[in-house]
Design a protein around this motif. Sequence first.
Motif, short mmCIF file in Angstrom:
data_model
loop_
_atom_site.label_atom_id
_atom_site.label_comp_id
_atom_site.label_asym_id
_atom_site.label_seq_id
_atom_site.Cartn_x
_atom_site.Cartn_y
_atom_site.Cartn_z
N TRP A 1 -1.65 -12.96 -5.23
CA TRP A 1 -2.43 -11.73 -5.16
C TRP A 1 -2.76 -11.40 -3.70
O TRP A 1 -2.62 -10.26 -3.26
N PHE A 2 -3.18 -12.42 -2.93
CA PHE A 2 -3.51 -12.19 -1.53
C PHE A 2 -2.26 -11.92 -0.70
O PHE A 2 -2.31 -11.15 0.26
N ARG A 3 -1.13 -12.51 -1.06
CA ARG A 3 0.12 -12.20 -0.36
C ARG A 3 0.47 -10.71 -0.57
O ARG A 3 0.84 -10.02 0.37
N ILE A 4 0.31 -10.24 -1.80
CA ILE A 4 0.60 -8.84 -2.10
C ILE A 4 -0.41 -7.92 -1.40
O ILE A 4 -0.04 -6.86 -0.90
N ARG A 5 -1.64 -8.34 -1.34
CA ARG A 5 -2.64 -7.54 -0.62
C ARG A 5 -2.22 -7.36 0.83
O ARG A 5 -2.26 -6.26 1.37
N ARG A 6 -1.81 -8.45 1.46
CA ARG A 6 -1.39 -8.37 2.87
C ARG A 6 -0.18 -7.46 3.02
O ARG A 6 -0.11 -6.65 3.95
N SER A 7 0.76 -7.58 2.12
CA SER A 7 1.94 -6.72 2.15
C SER A 7 1.54 -5.25 2.04
O SER A 7 2.07 -4.39 2.74
N TYR A 8 0.60 -4.96 1.17
CA TYR A 8 0.09 -3.59 1.03
C TYR A 8 -0.54 -3.11 2.34
O TYR A 8 -0.27 -2.01 2.81
N GLU A 9 -1.39 -3.94 2.92
CA GLU A 9 -2.05 -3.56 4.18
C GLU A 9 -1.03 -3.27 5.27
O GLU A 9 -1.18 -2.34 6.04
N GLU A 10 0.02 -4.08 5.32
CA GLU A 10 1.06 -3.89 6.34
C GLU A 10 1.87 -2.62 6.11
O GLU A 10 2.44 -2.08 7.05
N SER A 11 1.94 -2.16 4.86
CA SER A 11 2.79 -1.01 4.54
C SER A 11 2.07 0.33 4.64
O SER A 11 2.72 1.37 4.58
N ARG A 12 0.76 0.34 4.81
CA ARG A 12 0.03 1.61 4.79
C ARG A 12 0.32 2.43 6.04
O ARG A 12 0.12 1.98 7.16
N SER A 13 0.78 3.65 5.82
CA SER A 13 1.01 4.58 6.92
C SER A 13 0.92 6.00 6.37
O SER A 13 1.00 6.23 5.16
N ASP A 14 0.79 6.97 7.27
CA ASP A 14 0.75 8.35 6.82
C ASP A 14 2.18 8.89 6.69
O ASP A 14 3.16 8.15 6.88
N ASP A 15 2.33 10.18 6.40
CA ASP A 15 3.65 10.77 6.19
C ASP A 15 4.52 10.74 7.44
O ASP A 15 5.74 10.84 7.36
N ASN A 16 3.91 10.59 8.63
CA ASN A 16 4.67 10.52 9.88
C ASN A 16 4.97 9.09 10.31
O ASN A 16 5.51 8.87 11.38
N GLY A 17 4.59 8.14 9.47
CA GLY A 17 4.84 6.73 9.79
C GLY A 17 3.78 6.11 10.68
O GLY A 17 3.94 4.99 11.14
N ASN A 18 2.69 6.82 10.94
CA ASN A 18 1.61 6.27 11.75
C ASN A 18 0.76 5.32 10.91
O ASN A 18 0.40 5.64 9.78
N GLU A 19 0.46 4.19 11.50
CA GLU A 19 -0.36 3.22 10.78
C GLU A 19 -1.74 3.80 10.51
O GLU A 19 -2.36 4.39 11.39
N TYR B 1 -15.84 -13.09 0.36
CA TYR B 1 -14.62 -12.26 0.35
C TYR B 1 -14.65 -11.22 1.47
O TYR B 1 -15.67 -10.57 1.70
N LEU B 2 -13.53 -11.07 2.15
CA LEU B 2 -13.37 -10.03 3.17
C LEU B 2 -12.68 -8.84 2.50
O LEU B 2 -11.47 -8.89 2.24
N PRO B 3 -13.42 -7.76 2.19
CA PRO B 3 -12.85 -6.66 1.42
C PRO B 3 -11.82 -5.84 2.18
O PRO B 3 -11.81 -5.82 3.41
N LEU B 4 -11.02 -5.13 1.43
CA LEU B 4 -10.03 -4.21 1.98
C LEU B 4 -10.76 -3.03 2.59
O LEU B 4 -11.64 -2.45 1.96
N LYS B 5 -10.39 -2.67 3.82
CA LYS B 5 -10.99 -1.50 4.46
C LYS B 5 -10.16 -0.29 4.12
O LYS B 5 -8.95 -0.26 4.33
N ILE B 6 -10.81 0.70 3.56
CA ILE B 6 -10.13 1.92 3.13
C ILE B 6 -10.22 2.96 4.20
O ILE B 6 -11.19 3.16 4.83
#
Length: 107
Positions: A56-74, A102-107
């Motif tokens: 679950w935490f591995r997937i969370r990290r993968s999600y955090e690494e993949s977040r970007s806007d439509d222009n590819g900006n982190e 727990y260190l929560p996900l920053k939105i």
Amino acid sequence: RYRDARGKCRDGREQCEDCRETDVKDIWSVHFTLCGKPWFCNSNLQPLCSKLHSEWFRIRRSYEESRSDDNGNELRSLPKLEGSYRPEIYHGYCTGGGERGYLPLKI
């Protein structure tokens, strides 16, 4: 434990499978009722629960690494993974046992 009052497996088969022995790679969906929620940073986990929480935490990290806007900006910088509580399971996202660690996900 996996048999009903008639001696049958809960799914009606003669041979019962012990799901606690299932390889994590063969699991497609998880409900954390028995293991507890990963963000509770539990200290007393069954071996399968430890593996599921780690995934679950591995997937969370993968999600955090993949977040970007439509222009590819982190969208957000990645958090510093400074939690030292059971890092083999919690990957730096827990500073201690219990939900307060727990260190929560920053939105």
